[in-house]
Design an enzyme around this catalytic site. Sequence first.
Site, PDB file in Angstrom:
ATOM      1  N   SER A 170      95.960   0.738  89.533  1.00 40.32           N
ATOM      2  CA  SER A 170      94.718   0.348  90.201  1.00 40.32           C
ATOM      3  C   SER A 170      94.272  -0.972  89.580  1.00 40.32           C
ATOM      4  O   SER A 170      94.606  -1.252  88.422  1.00 40.32           O
ATOM      5  CB  SER A 170      93.656   1.420  89.940  1.00 40.32           C
ATOM      6  N   TYR A 181      88.709   7.569  84.061  1.00 42.89           N
ATOM      7  CA  TYR A 181      89.684   7.133  85.071  1.00 42.89           C
ATOM      8  C   TYR A 181      90.274   5.777  84.694  1.00 42.89           C
ATOM      9  O   TYR A 181      91.490   5.590  84.671  1.00 42.89           O
ATOM     10  CB  TYR A 181      89.000   7.048  86.441  1.00 42.89           C
TER      11      TYR A 181
HETATM   12  N1  LIG Z   1      91.583   5.189  96.954  1.00 42.71           N
HETATM   13  C1  LIG Z   1      91.467   4.147  96.149  1.00 42.71           C
HETATM   14  O1  LIG Z   1      90.540   3.314  96.286  1.00 42.71           O
HETATM   15  C2  LIG Z   1      92.473   3.908  95.060  1.00 42.71           C
HETATM   16  C3  LIG Z   1      92.460   2.662  94.417  1.00 42.71           C
HETATM   17  C4  LIG Z   1      93.375   2.414  93.408  1.00 42.71           C
HETATM   18  C5  LIG Z   1      94.283   3.379  93.045  1.00 42.71           C
HETATM   19  N2  LIG Z   1      94.276   4.583  93.665  1.00 42.71           N
HETATM   20  C6  LIG Z   1      95.264   5.579  93.214  1.00 42.71           C
HETATM   21  O2  LIG Z   1      96.082   5.963  94.299  1.00 42.71           O
HETATM   22  C7  LIG Z   1      96.575   7.270  94.071  1.00 42.71           C
HETATM   23  C8  LIG Z   1      96.399   8.094  95.330  1.00 42.71           C
HETATM   24  O3  LIG Z   1      95.030   8.213  95.613  1.00 42.71           O
HETATM   25  P1  LIG Z   1      94.423   8.233  97.088  1.00 42.71           P
HETATM   26  O4  LIG Z   1      93.449   7.134  97.178  1.00 42.71           O
HETATM   27  O5  LIG Z   1      95.486   8.326  98.090  1.00 42.71           O
HETATM   28  O6  LIG Z   1      93.544   9.565  96.998  1.00 42.71           O
HETATM   29  P2  LIG Z   1      93.728  11.006  97.638  1.00 42.71           P
HETATM   30  O7  LIG Z   1      93.851  10.902  99.114  1.00 42.71           O
HETATM   31  O8  LIG Z   1      92.644  11.827  97.047  1.00 42.71           O
HETATM   32  O9  LIG Z   1      95.149  11.497  97.097  1.00 42.71           O
HETATM   33  C9  LIG Z   1      95.342  11.925  95.789  1.00 42.71           C
HETATM   34  C10 LIG Z   1      96.538  12.841  95.754  1.00 42.71           C
HETATM   35  O10 LIG Z   1      96.759  13.236  94.386  1.00 42.71           O
HETATM   36  C11 LIG Z   1      96.908  14.631  94.356  1.00 42.71           C
HETATM   37  N3  LIG Z   1      96.491  15.255  93.110  1.00 42.71           N
HETATM   38  C12 LIG Z   1      95.257  15.282  92.548  1.00 42.71           C
HETATM   39  N4  LIG Z   1      95.281  16.027  91.428  1.00 42.71           N
HETATM   40  C13 LIG Z   1      96.555  16.466  91.284  1.00 42.71           C
HETATM   41  C14 LIG Z   1      97.212  17.291  90.340  1.00 42.71           C
HETATM   42  N5  LIG Z   1      96.583  17.869  89.320  1.00 42.71           N
HETATM   43  N6  LIG Z   1      98.538  17.535  90.499  1.00 42.71           N
HETATM   44  C15 LIG Z   1      99.212  17.015  91.531  1.00 42.71           C
HETATM   45  N7  LIG Z   1      98.638  16.254  92.488  1.00 42.71           N
HETATM   46  C16 LIG Z   1      97.331  15.994  92.349  1.00 42.71           C
HETATM   47  C17 LIG Z   1      96.060  15.149  95.511  1.00 42.71           C
HETATM   48  O11 LIG Z   1      96.551  16.423  95.875  1.00 42.71           O
HETATM   49  P3  LIG Z   1      95.640  17.672  96.267  1.00 42.71           P
HETATM   50  O12 LIG Z   1      95.632  17.691  97.739  1.00 42.71           O
HETATM   51  O13 LIG Z   1      96.356  18.811  95.687  1.00 42.71           O
HETATM   52  O14 LIG Z   1      94.293  17.445  95.658  1.00 42.71           O
HETATM   53  C18 LIG Z   1      96.324  14.107  96.568  1.00 42.71           C
HETATM   54  O15 LIG Z   1      97.494  14.395  97.289  1.00 42.71           O
HETATM   55  C19 LIG Z   1      95.846   7.815  92.849  1.00 42.71           C
HETATM   56  O16 LIG Z   1      96.668   7.715  91.716  1.00 42.71           O
HETATM   57  C20 LIG Z   1      94.651   6.878  92.710  1.00 42.71           C
HETATM   58  O17 LIG Z   1      94.223   6.764  91.380  1.00 42.71           O
HETATM   59  C21 LIG Z   1      93.398   4.881  94.671  1.00 42.71           C
END
Ligand SMILES: NC(=O)c1ccc[n+]([C@@H]2O[C@H](COP(=O)([O-])OP(=O)(O)OC[C@H]3O[C@@H](n4cnc5c(N)ncnc54)[C@H](OP(=O)(O)O)[C@@H]3O)[C@@H](O)[C@H]2O)c1
Length: 282
Positions: free
Chosen positions: A145, A158
Amino acid sequence: MAAGPIRSVKTAFVTGCSSGIGLRTCLALAQDGYEVYGSMRDEAKDGPLREAAAKAGADVTVVPLDLRREDSIDGAAGRVLEMSGGVDVLVNNAGYGHFGTAEETPVDDFRAQFEVNLFGLVSLTQKVLPSMRAKKAGRIINMGSVAGRMGLPGSPAYISSKFALEGLTECLRYELEPFGIQATIIEPGVVKTPFFSSMKITEPKEPEYQKMMNHIMSGLQMMVSMGTDPGAVASVVIKALHDTEMLPRYHAGADAAMFMEAKSSRTDMEFERYMKREVLSR
Ligand SMILES: NC(=O)c1ccc[n+]([C@@H]2O[C@H](COP(=O)([O-])OP(=O)(O)OC[C@H]3O[C@@H](n4cnc5c(N)ncnc54)[C@H](OP(=O)(O)O)[C@@H]3O)[C@@H](O)[C@H]2O)c1
């Protein structure tokens, strides 16, 4: 862990595919010709991925994985390796965010944050690497990120987990080079996904922190409404895989590019002043 038969189609294993960036990355990889394995904690939540895959004519095999549990990591890695015969691309995408100040967030919540965003990721990577070393090839893509490149108030658990992932990825690049394995980190800005609604929150008690957190929350809501589409982040993953030599890091989203440009063109002190003036005071 026994390796299965050798296949010509490349295999990708993506974690956290029930929604957001992981879901879209699975589709993009399948459309790019990969045999895709996507994990989620609860297989019963596979509806959105299955629907999107059917619409896109993509095929994704779902495996259960909870990064907080070693037996689950072991099981998921074992299943994918057995079914695929070896992983060519590992996208360590799964993660969540904890919102709360450094003083008020319980240390156990810091630990939980690192358990998923770093330690679980390390454990899964360790289990997949022998199959990559055996092939003398492989790509590891960690979902970082811009928050892993700059501190901000309100989510130190985070942010520090993503800073740690930056360090880990740089180390992997040196250590894995002799084995023909490449690693990189993707740095998205704000992406429109369920990430923000799933955030864990330590409600602030101290009035000054309450003011700070309220201000950050409202700024964040505005940024999320203008956030990058998760498909754009998936495209950056594909771009990295198409590069013969993956770069150490890739930005994803116009906001990420803007922040990184602002940071690289200023001293630390100038950048802090810029953030206070241009971003945090709004
Ligand atoms: N959205 C943003 O603005 C943003 C920005 C920068 C980086 N990111 C990074 O991108 C990645 C994906 O995030 P996203 O934005 O796509 O959010 P998201 O839609 O909430 O997806 C997160 C995923 O991680 C899984 N997860 C959470 N806790 C877990 C655990 N204990 N074990 C295995 N899986 C787990 C969730 O699965 P469940 O369905 O089981 O909860 C979900 O599939 C993350 O690493 C996040 O830090 C996001």
